[in-house]
Design an enzyme around this catalytic site. Structure first.
Site, PDB file in Angstrom:
ATOM      1  N   SER A 215       0.772  -1.229   0.000  1.00 25.06           N
ATOM      2  CA  SER A 215       0.000   0.000   0.000  1.00 25.06           C
ATOM      3  C   SER A 215       0.805   1.282   0.000  1.00 25.06           C
ATOM      4  O   SER A 215       0.300   2.327  -0.400  1.00 25.06           O
ATOM      5  CB  SER A 215      -0.940   0.011   1.211  1.00 25.06           C
ATOM      6  OG  SER A 215      -0.199   0.002   2.423  1.00 25.06           O
ATOM      7  N   HIS A 243      -5.537  -4.290  -0.182  1.00 22.60           N
ATOM      8  CA  HIS A 243      -5.604  -3.096  -1.034  1.00 22.60           C
ATOM      9  C   HIS A 243      -5.974  -3.435  -2.478  1.00 22.60           C
ATOM     10  O   HIS A 243      -5.877  -2.561  -3.357  1.00 22.60           O
ATOM     11  CB  HIS A 243      -4.278  -2.344  -0.980  1.00 22.60           C
ATOM     12  CG  HIS A 243      -4.029  -1.695   0.342  1.00 22.60           C
ATOM     13  ND1 HIS A 243      -4.517  -0.446   0.667  1.00 22.60           N
ATOM     14  CD2 HIS A 243      -3.392  -2.140   1.446  1.00 22.60           C
ATOM     15  CE1 HIS A 243      -4.168  -0.137   1.900  1.00 22.60           C
ATOM     16  NE2 HIS A 243      -3.489  -1.152   2.397  1.00 22.60           N
ATOM     17  N   LYS A 274     -12.087  -0.956   3.028  1.00 26.87           N
ATOM     18  CA  LYS A 274     -11.447  -0.097   2.027  1.00 26.87           C
ATOM     19  C   LYS A 274     -12.355  -0.024   0.796  1.00 26.87           C
ATOM     20  O   LYS A 274     -13.314   0.714   0.799  1.00 26.87           O
ATOM     21  CB  LYS A 274     -10.042  -0.595   1.737  1.00 26.87           C
ATOM     22  CG  LYS A 274      -9.106  -0.388   2.940  1.00 26.87           C
ATOM     23  CD  LYS A 274      -7.686  -0.791   2.666  1.00 26.87           C
ATOM     24  CE  LYS A 274      -6.738  -0.331   3.779  1.00 26.87           C
ATOM     25  NZ  LYS A 274      -7.069  -0.833   5.123  1.00 26.87           N
TER      26      LYS A 274
END
Length: 435
Positions: A215, A243, A274
């Site tokens: 990330s 991610h 996320k």
């Protein structure tokens, strides 16, 4: 023989003396705390929380409440709600429905009254997403990593875990706590990983833990090559797609799906907080593996389960991002990331570009990074938090931009112009300071 008559001191005197000495020798806890926090201030990496109020239906816009109580309209450029799903009507509708039907909390751990139809539905969506038999939901992806990796040596005595040196802190902590053998290979260095695997007992159980998207730099793990090594040396594969889930692949399952390698991954780790825009984490694996982890992992057994409304929203988000509508969001996000990178590169900005959705601009100094972040927020309403040690190595401090499908070209233009103006000012200030 002569005896010296020594009168004993009064008990009160002895007690008072001892108490006084203890007070002199006792730990000054407040002073220790002040020193620890002071060190962060001195190094320029003390973390300041920015008080923002997200506006439903208006992401990425928000309102910032300044320390003096005044309010300012801002644009969020550093969030992990990569696709804006935290504001999506499909998600909100599912959460409202579950909230009205069940109330707020789950009422207990998964074993004691905390398993609902919403949790089971969510786990079915996750398992289907990754093409696995089963999934297990945790309170966060951090806990999912920590709990799973610290439990696996109980299931496989003598297990050796091979870990990429840039793995997330949650993976490092889980591996550290498990009490088993570990080997750390250089970041994305398949040759080094091979050396480590070849040096160990061929009969020992092995697991390779790595990430698909790292990330901070936005680079990709060599999934296919690591899977080749795992097959050659009889190792399990553990892939953190935190991610990448929602962001890559035709149904948003991540980089392994995009590469056609999902079947070669034994355990997936992912997040619901996320790209899916809600909260929580999970693993997906074989039914046997999931059953063993849920039965042995303290981090799962003794934790209250997600609120049903959260589980419902996460399931709705995953289902939506599996569709063509989800692919439209992914395409728009990738386009905006490319445009932002192209424009920053054109200005000579020191960005890292590995082709992912993450746009890091390297500043290289914690004080300058914080100053630039503060000026962007105060003068231009651009909110991007500084990233400092220990999240990244010293000397690589950065601003990490995460454009979404709803950061339109006008917002990108405003960000680029703000960066151009402030970068010139910061360069001038640095030159004057060194003169």
């Amino acid at each position: 023989m002569t005896f010296i008559n020594v009168e004993p001191r009064p008990a009160l005197y002895v007690s008072g003396y001892a108490n006084g000495l203890a007070r002199e020798l006792e730990m000054d806890y407040d002073r220790a705390l002040d020193q620890a926090i002071g060190k962060l201030h001195e190094e320029g990496r003390y973390r300041v929380f920015i008080d923002i109020e997200r506006e439903k239906g208006n992401f990425p816009h928000a309102v910032w409440t300044k320390p003096d109580g005044t309010r300012k309209d801002i644009t969020i450029w550093c969030g992990n709600d990569y696709l804006g799903m935290g504001q999506h009507p499909v998600v909100l509708s599912a959460m409202h429905e579950a909230l009205d039907a069940t109330g707020a909390g789950s009422g207990g751990t998964r074993n004691i009254s905390g398993t609902t139809v919403y949790h089971k539905r969510l786990e079915r969506e996750i398992a289907d997403l990754h093409g696995k038999e089963a999934a297990l939901v945790f309170s966060s992806a951090y806990i999912a990593n920590d709990a799973t990796l610290s439990t696996l040596p109980k299931l496989f005595p003598g297990l050796i875990i091979y870990s990429d040196e840039l793995n997330h802190a949650s993976m490092i902590e889980g591996i550290r706590r498990n009490g088993g053998a570990k080997r750390v290979f250089r970041h994305n260095d398949v040759a080094h990983l091979r050396e480590l695997l070849a040096a160990d007992d061929p009969a020992a159980p092995k697991l390779i833990a790595f990430e698909s998207v790292y990330s901070m730099d936005g680079d990709f793990g060599p999934i296919s090559e690591i899977c080749d090594l795992a097959e050659e040396f009889g190792a399990l594969t553990y892939l953190d797609e935190v991610h990448a889930v929602g962001m890559y692949g035709p149904r948003g399952a991540g980089i392994a799906e995009q590469l056609g390698e999902m079947g070669r991954i034994d355990i997936f780790n992912g997040t619901l907080g996320k790209a899916f825009g809600v909260f929580g984490g999970y693993i997906a694996a074989s039914a046997r593996m999931v059953d063993a982890v849920r039965s042995y992992a303290p981090g799962f057994i003794f934790t209250t389960s997600l609120p049903p409304a959260v589980a419902a929203g996460a399931a709705a988000s995953i289902a939506h991002l599996k569709t063509a509508a989800g692919q439209e969001l992914r395409d728009a996000q990738q386009l905006h990331a490319k445009v932002l990178k192209m424009r920053l590169k054109a200005m000579g900005m020191p960005i890292i570009d590995h082709g992912s959705h993450i746009v890091p601009v390297i500043i290289g100094d914690p004080v300058h990074t914080k100053a630039l972040s503060d000026m962007l927020l105060d003068e231009f309403g651009v909110y991007v938090q500084p990233i400092n040690f220990p999240t990244v190595p010293r000397g690589t401090e950065r601003l990490r931009f995460t454009p979404s499908p709803v950061h339109d070209l006008g917002m990108i233009d405003g960000l680029v112009k703000a960066m151009d103006k402030l970068w010139s000012r910061c360069e001038l200030n640095r030159a004057e300071a060194s003169a």
